[in-house]
Design an enzyme around this catalytic site. Sequence first.
Site, PDB file in Angstrom:
ATOM      1  N   LYS A  66      12.136  -6.908  -0.042  1.00 34.97           N
ATOM      2  CA  LYS A  66      11.152  -6.554   1.340  1.00 34.97           C
ATOM      3  C   LYS A  66      10.509  -8.231   1.558  1.00 34.97           C
ATOM      4  O   LYS A  66      10.732  -8.249   2.773  1.00 34.97           O
ATOM      5  CB  LYS A  66      10.044  -5.892   0.637  1.00 34.97           C
ATOM      6  CG  LYS A  66      10.520  -4.469   0.658  1.00 34.97           C
ATOM      7  CD  LYS A  66       9.435  -3.469  -0.177  1.00 34.97           C
ATOM      8  CE  LYS A  66       9.915  -2.119  -0.323  1.00 34.97           C
ATOM      9  NZ  LYS A  66       8.921  -1.307  -0.742  1.00 34.97           N
ATOM     10  N   SER A  82       6.225  -5.752  -2.203  1.00 30.52           N
ATOM     11  CA  SER A  82       5.921  -5.160  -3.287  1.00 30.52           C
ATOM     12  C   SER A  82       6.408  -3.896  -3.238  1.00 30.52           C
ATOM     13  O   SER A  82       6.732  -3.204  -2.254  1.00 30.52           O
ATOM     14  CB  SER A  82       4.230  -4.969  -3.243  1.00 30.52           C
ATOM     15  OG  SER A  82       3.933  -4.401  -4.289  1.00 30.52           O
ATOM     16  N   ASP A  83       6.726  -3.214  -4.502  1.00 35.96           N
ATOM     17  CA  ASP A  83       7.315  -1.889  -4.639  1.00 35.96           C
ATOM     18  C   ASP A  83       6.759  -1.195  -5.943  1.00 35.96           C
ATOM     19  O   ASP A  83       6.615  -2.107  -6.894  1.00 35.96           O
ATOM     20  CB  ASP A  83       8.984  -1.898  -4.741  1.00 35.96           C
ATOM     21  CG  ASP A  83       9.496  -0.691  -4.471  1.00 35.96           C
ATOM     22  OD1 ASP A  83       9.444  -0.179  -3.453  1.00 35.96           O
ATOM     23  OD2 ASP A  83       9.922  -0.223  -5.505  1.00 35.96           O
ATOM     24  N   GLN A  84       6.588  -0.156  -5.995  1.00 31.89           N
ATOM     25  CA  GLN A  84       6.283   0.659  -6.996  1.00 31.89           C
ATOM     26  C   GLN A  84       7.455   1.725  -7.221  1.00 31.89           C
ATOM     27  O   GLN A  84       7.640   2.371  -6.455  1.00 31.89           O
ATOM     28  CB  GLN A  84       4.989   1.058  -6.956  1.00 31.89           C
ATOM     29  CG  GLN A  84       4.263   1.894  -8.185  1.00 31.89           C
ATOM     30  CD  GLN A  84       2.935   2.274  -7.940  1.00 31.89           C
ATOM     31  OE1 GLN A  84       2.886   3.607  -7.164  1.00 31.89           O
ATOM     32  NE2 GLN A  84       2.042   1.727  -8.469  1.00 31.89           N
ATOM     33  N   ALA A 119       5.861  -4.139  -8.786  1.00 29.84           N
ATOM     34  CA  ALA A 119       6.310  -5.332  -8.608  1.00 29.84           C
ATOM     35  C   ALA A 119       5.652  -6.093  -7.144  1.00 29.84           C
ATOM     36  O   ALA A 119       5.415  -5.402  -6.293  1.00 29.84           O
ATOM     37  CB  ALA A 119       7.928  -5.622  -8.722  1.00 29.84           C
TER      38      ALA A 119
END
Length: 213
Positions: A66, A82-84, A119
């Site tokens: 991203k 960011s990613d979850q 992250a």
Amino acid sequence: MNPAPSPSPSSSPASRRLILGSSSPYRRELLQRLQIPFEVAAPDVDETPLPGESPHRLAERLALAKARAVASAHPEAVVIGSDQVAELNGQPLGKPGSHERAVAQLRQMRGQIVVFQTAVAVVCAASGFEESSLAAVKVRFRALTDDEIEAYLRAEQPYDCAGSAKSEGLGIALLESIDSDDPTALVGLPLIRTCNMLRAAGVKLLAASGGKP
């Protein structure tokens, strides 16, 4: 030999635009806590897991993807991605998207420990800066009754949240404990790690404001 020209103010790290590469309102609200100006750009990234990819690897890969996607369109900017991914017994839990799937998720998670793998990545294409980090948050859910699950979902409708709960809202009543070294990671953006990477990228935090609030 003439000395190399000094970099212009517009190219210095402290003056670069800051872009949050996310369409998430939760991440936008979290980044606003730092009281620094930023823009928002939604990344165009395929979030399909790779075969055999673990939840934490998926979160790390997507956060970096991203940030890179937005940085490619805005090379002079410092970009946050960011990613979850919620993980139960080694398996990813996605966003439910509907009431029925949220009920099924919460029934599956009651009395269990769910790890929210969050992250964050910071990228600046112009300077070549690229760094990422992972914050794992261990959450133990209470032994919820079906009535509690229904009451919660009707009240908060967290259908766009991995794990079907908003810990920053009424969802905190579903939980028995939270174990994390970066508290905002559970909401979607680990700000301690984000601040560390922004400083490393040359972004000034807590800059003097001339007495202005």
